[in-house]
Design an enzyme around this catalytic site. Structure first.
Site, PDB file in Angstrom:
ATOM      1  NE  ARG A  78      -2.186  -1.141   3.544  1.00 47.62           N
ATOM      2  CZ  ARG A  78      -1.663  -0.599   4.288  1.00 47.62           C
ATOM      3  NH1 ARG A  78      -1.571   0.867   4.398  1.00 47.62           N
ATOM      4  NH2 ARG A  78      -0.986  -0.936   5.682  1.00 47.62           N
ATOM      5  CE1 TYR A 206       1.201  -6.729  -3.413  1.00 48.79           C
ATOM      6  CE2 TYR A 206       0.282  -5.549  -1.702  1.00 48.79           C
ATOM      7  CZ  TYR A 206       0.850  -6.537  -1.981  1.00 48.79           C
ATOM      8  OH  TYR A 206       1.115  -7.529  -1.025  1.00 48.79           O
ATOM      9  CE  LYS A 215      -6.682  -3.454   5.796  1.00 46.37           C
ATOM     10  NZ  LYS A 215      -5.438  -4.147   5.394  1.00 46.37           N
ATOM     11  CB  SER A 257      -0.300  -3.356   8.037  1.00 42.80           C
ATOM     12  OG  SER A 257      -1.506  -2.691   7.776  1.00 42.80           O
ATOM     13  CB  ALA A 258       3.060  -6.816   8.769  1.00 41.29           C
ATOM     14  CB  CYS A 259       1.214  -5.733  14.249  1.00 41.67           C
ATOM     15  SG  CYS A 259       2.405  -4.442  13.512  1.00 41.67           S
ATOM     16  CE  LYS A 261      -4.872  -6.711  10.932  1.00 41.89           C
ATOM     17  NZ  LYS A 261      -3.513  -6.266  10.843  1.00 41.89           N
ATOM     18  CG  ASP A 284      -7.066  -7.196   7.279  1.00 38.68           C
ATOM     19  OD1 ASP A 284      -6.190  -6.973   8.045  1.00 38.68           O
ATOM     20  OD2 ASP A 284      -7.214  -6.418   6.237  1.00 38.68           O
ATOM     21  CG  ASN A 503       0.810 -14.685  21.031  1.00 37.12           C
ATOM     22  OD1 ASN A 503       1.615 -14.503  22.005  1.00 37.12           O
ATOM     23  ND2 ASN A 503       1.069 -14.448  19.879  1.00 37.12           N
TER      24      ASN A 503
HETATM   25  P1  GTP Z   1      -1.947  -7.475   7.682  1.00 35.32           P
HETATM   26  O1  GTP Z   1      -2.586  -8.539   6.826  1.00 35.32           O
HETATM   27  O2  GTP Z   1      -0.993  -6.743   7.031  1.00 35.32           O
HETATM   28  O3  GTP Z   1      -2.936  -6.662   8.376  1.00 35.32           O
HETATM   29  O4  GTP Z   1      -1.213  -8.344   8.826  1.00 35.32           O
HETATM   30  P2  GTP Z   1      -1.352  -9.178  10.161  1.00 35.32           P
HETATM   31  O5  GTP Z   1      -1.876  -8.185  11.104  1.00 35.32           O
HETATM   32  O6  GTP Z   1      -2.497 -10.160   9.724  1.00 35.32           O
HETATM   33  O7  GTP Z   1       0.052  -9.952  10.436  1.00 35.32           O
HETATM   34  P3  GTP Z   1       0.360 -11.340  10.075  1.00 35.32           P
HETATM   35  O8  GTP Z   1      -0.534 -12.197  11.289  1.00 35.32           O
HETATM   36  O9  GTP Z   1       0.256 -11.903   9.062  1.00 35.32           O
HETATM   37  O10 GTP Z   1       1.906 -11.259  10.747  1.00 35.32           O
HETATM   38  C1  GTP Z   1       2.886 -10.621  10.329  1.00 35.32           C
HETATM   39  C2  GTP Z   1       4.249 -10.942  10.580  1.00 35.32           C
HETATM   40  O11 GTP Z   1       4.235 -10.936  12.176  1.00 35.32           O
HETATM   41  C3  GTP Z   1       4.574 -12.507  10.262  1.00 35.32           C
HETATM   42  O12 GTP Z   1       5.694 -12.726   9.723  1.00 35.32           O
HETATM   43  C4  GTP Z   1       4.229 -13.389  11.300  1.00 35.32           C
HETATM   44  O13 GTP Z   1       5.254 -14.587  11.332  1.00 35.32           O
HETATM   45  C5  GTP Z   1       4.747 -12.218  12.397  1.00 35.32           C
HETATM   46  N1  GTP Z   1       4.157 -12.698  13.729  1.00 35.32           N
HETATM   47  C6  GTP Z   1       2.830 -12.959  13.892  1.00 35.32           C
HETATM   48  N2  GTP Z   1       2.453 -13.253  15.392  1.00 35.32           N
HETATM   49  C7  GTP Z   1       3.820 -13.120  15.896  1.00 35.32           C
HETATM   50  C8  GTP Z   1       4.042 -13.322  17.324  1.00 35.32           C
HETATM   51  O14 GTP Z   1       3.161 -13.590  18.108  1.00 35.32           O
HETATM   52  N3  GTP Z   1       5.253 -13.434  17.634  1.00 35.32           N
HETATM   53  C9  GTP Z   1       6.476 -13.101  16.560  1.00 35.32           C
HETATM   54  N4  GTP Z   1       7.686 -12.826  17.076  1.00 35.32           N
HETATM   55  N5  GTP Z   1       6.029 -12.708  15.366  1.00 35.32           N
HETATM   56  C10 GTP Z   1       4.667 -12.732  14.919  1.00 35.32           C
HETATM   57  C1  SPV Z   2      -2.526  -4.352   5.508  1.00 38.40           C
HETATM   58  O1  SPV Z   2      -1.565  -3.837   4.998  1.00 38.40           O
HETATM   59  O2  SPV Z   2      -3.047  -4.245   6.432  1.00 38.40           O
HETATM   60  C2  SPV Z   2      -3.386  -5.558   4.810  1.00 38.40           C
HETATM   61  C3  SPV Z   2      -2.876  -5.813   3.367  1.00 38.40           C
HETATM   62  O3  SPV Z   2      -4.068  -6.225   5.379  1.00 38.40           O
HETATM   63  S1  SPV Z   2      -3.406  -4.647   2.098  1.00 38.40           S
HETATM   64  O4  SPV Z   2      -4.744  -5.341   1.541  1.00 38.40           O
HETATM   65  O5  SPV Z   2      -2.573  -4.373   1.145  1.00 38.40           O
HETATM   66  O6  SPV Z   2      -4.058  -3.599   3.006  1.00 38.40           O
HETATM   67 MN    MN Z   3      -4.501  -5.412   7.449  1.00 42.85          MN
END
Ligand code: GTP
Ligand code: SPV
Ligand code: MN
Length: 591
Positions: A78, A206, A215, A257-259, A261, A284, A503
């Site tokens: 994004r 993308y 989003k 994002s990427a934390c 969920k 999400d 967790n």
């Molecule tokens: P979006 O789709 O972008 O909204 O991301 P999300 O919040 O769904 O994140 P996701 O669960 O895909 O995790 C993102 C990254 O964090 C991945 O590389 C996971 O492996 C890592 N991760 C997730 N949970 C944990 C955790 O409890 N501990 C650690 N160290 N890493 C984690």
């Molecule tokens: C995020 O970035 O929080 C996502 C992927 O879930 S996207 O659909 O690109 O926003």
């Molecule tokens: Mn997201």
């Protein structure tokens, strides 16, 4: 040569027929295709995408129905700096959003869209967000020139005929117009017009830039609908936790994002926590409404997952690995010599002959990643072995706890409970997180990200926080609010907490607090468990490491409170007094 089928053959909605005609006049496609969501259509469009090189078939013995897509290397995440809220005034968009005047945005993007689909096909994608027949559900229609978008939307939403049936002859639908253009980043704009329930997106193919249901509609526009109609649209997973006694409670959690969920939504309980089961509702987005019981009820408006690939393994998230075994699209992952997929953190060694996400032979010693850090899988939720039996429930599920969390190397303890709704809203409002590869820009910088909605709130964030407080006043049976952090590190940079399935121990403490009055320590920033308050059965963790993970350090928190103060000053007059009050109280308590 043009072929424009009569809209009447597909829809009873005059407004929809007129809007499609208007978009076609602007973009001048050769062909218009109304998508019906059928299996036949999926096969036909997939064949076309393969012929055009948009999709690469994977080995269908190993991964039936799976394809790889490589996006332009300049278009892999994004792009927040070219995302705009085009409300009538700048004040309505607020300080945390980019704003463009609606007339200017329509003119600027209109010029780019003029004749932009000449020689191409315009696809009309009707879709429903939310379970069919649910009072929460809403119709959107996306127009796009990208077959990748059509095939992704088919996985991510309830798409096709069902949406046109739900719309009937009404004019109440989100209007999303998307065109890939030539992917020149200087012609990339994602514009939202909440007053028109409209989105125009150009110049990107993308994920969150192009799949307008996600989003753009389900968060930015829907947050405005929620403000006007008295509900909440949030960047939250929804997960059901079934105790050994057979009771199921639901938690909604907002992480940036990427934390984490998707991982929390599909969590696999550690073997030592016997009898616990986890069920995914959504990974999400959550739409939350006040139910007849005075509690908060949630649905997942989506129908599939667009998940981060790197780090996903049979160890960290087996349910996700099983979900992508069939009928999944992969974007920007690496491909093996025998037609399978690979990414960093998959927990299998990189095989010889790997092709990287750009399509080039990969060499381990180059130091480059084989899969892009924001590479993703798109898969139907029906594939998820942990899918909740209530994922399609039109009533949604009752929420016992709301959880906020970020990615923080310091300061934030593993888990904290707020003192009450207002304090919980304050916690969410002031949360910070390190930036990730999900958005273009520098990674690892701590920024304030209120409710994990910084890039997704469609109106003034001060008013948004006020709306949260208003909802709280109307809830006679409110969920409790917590904060978590799975990402705290020791001095050597190692994660203090094992994360993932473990967790559940933090979530279990929350449920124990709510239902059986488990102990915790009241600190100025919230109530936090001591080691003895957590169920640590079967977990090997050094006592000192756990102590560090749980610690509340006043010096670190003074820095945190100052940073939150900067955000509050920036929001200015739109910030609710009650939150300013909480900030003052906390600063005083930490003196
Ligand atoms: P979006 O789709 O972008 O909204 O991301 P999300 O919040 O769904 O994140 P996701 O669960 O895909 O995790 C993102 C990254 O964090 C991945 O590389 C996971 O492996 C890592 N991760 C997730 N949970 C944990 C955790 O409890 N501990 C650690 N160290 N890493 C984690
Ligand atoms: C995020 O970035 O929080 C996502 C992927 O879930 S996207 O659909 O690109 O926003
Ligand atoms: Mn997201």
């Amino acid at each position: 040569m043009t072929s424009h089928p009569a809209a009447d053959a597909f829809t009873k909605s005059r407004a929809l027929a007129n809007w499609v005609a208007e978009c076609a006049r602007l973009t001048q496609p050769d062909r218009i295709v109304w998508c019906d969501g059928s299996e036949d259509e999926r096969r036909r469009l997939t064949d076309e995408a393969v012929a055009a090189g948009v999709l690469i078939p994977l080995d269908h013995e190993k991964r039936p129905g799976c394809y790889l897509h490589r996006s332009n290397p300049n278009d892999v995440a994004r792009t927040e700096e070219v995302t705009f809220i085009c409300s009538p005034t700048k004040a309505a968009a607020g300080v945390t959003n980019n704003w463009m005047a609606p007339d200017e945005a329509y003119a600027k993007l209109g010029a780019l869209l003029k004749g932009s689909m000449a020689g191409r096909t315009l696809y009309v994608i009707p879709y429903v967000m939310g379970p069919l027949g649910s009072p929460f559900a809403k119709v959107g229609v996306e127009i796009t020139d990208s077959v990748y978008v059509v095939l992704s939307m088919r996985i991510m939403t309830r798409m096709g005929r069902a949406a046109l049936e739900m719309l009937g002859d009404a004019d109440d639908f989100n209007r999303g117009l998307h065109c890939t253009l030539d992917l020149d980043p200087s012609k990339r704009f994602i514009c939202h017009f909440p007053q028109d329930n409209t989105i125009w997106s150009v110049g990107s193919g993308y994920g969150g830039n192009a799949l307008l249901s996600k989003k753009c509609f389900a968060l930015r526009i829907a947050s405005c609908l929620g403000r006007d109609e008295g509900w909440l649209a949030e960047h939250m997973l929804i997960v059901g936790l079934q105790s050994p006694a057979g009771e199921t409670r639901y938690i909604a959690a907002a992480f940036p994002s990427a934390c984490g969920k998707t991982n929390l939504a599909m969590l696999t309980p550690p073997p030592a926590l016997k009898g616990w089961k986890v069920f995914t509702i959504g990974d999400d987005i959550a739409w939350l409404r006040i139910g007849p019981d005075g509690g908060l009820w949630a649905i997942n408006p989506e129908f599939g997952y667009f998940g981060v690939a790197p780090g996903t393994s049979m160890k960290s998230n087996p349910n996700a690995m099983l979900t992508v075994e069939r009928d999944a699209l992969f974007t920007n992952v690496a491909m093996t010599a025998d037609g399978d997929i690979w990414w960093e953190g998959m927990d299998v060694p990189a095989p010889a002959g790997l092709i990287d996400w750009r399509g080039r032979p990969w060499e381990a010693k180059s130091g480059d990643k084989a899969a892009h850090p924001n590479s993703r899988f798109t898969a139907p939720m029906g594939n998820n072995p942990a899918l909740s039996p209530h994922a399609n429930d039109p009533r949604g599920v009752p929420i016992s706890a709301i959880v906020f969390g970020g990615r923080r190397a310091t300061t934030m303890p593993l888990v904290l409970e707020s003192f009450d709704w207002t304090h919980g809203v304050f916690m969410g409002a002031t949360m910070g997180s390190e930036t990730t590869a999900a958005a273009a820009g520098k990674v690892g910088v701590v920024r304030r990200d209120p409710m994990a909605m910084l890039p997704f709130c469609g109106y003034n964030v001060g008013d948004y926080l006020g709306h949260w407080l208003e909802i709280g006043k109307r809830l006679t049976n409110p969920p409790r609010i917590f904060m978590v952090n799975w990402f705290r590190k020791d001095a050597e940079g190692n994660f203090l907490w094992p994360g993932y399935g473990e967790n559940l121990r933090a979530l279990k403490w929350m449920l124990d607090r709510i239902h059986s009055g488990a102990d915790g320590d009241r600190t100025p920033v919230g109530t936090t468990p001591q080691a003895g308050d957590l169920d640590l059965a079967g977990l090997e963790i050094a006592p000192d490491q756990l102590r560090q993970a749980l610690a509340v350090d006043a010096a670190e928190w003074r820095v945190e409170v100052a940073s939150a103060g900067e955000l509050f000053d920036k929001i200015g007059a739109a910030l609710p007094q009650a939150l300013r009050e909480k900030h003052r109280e906390l600063a005083a308590a930490l003196k």
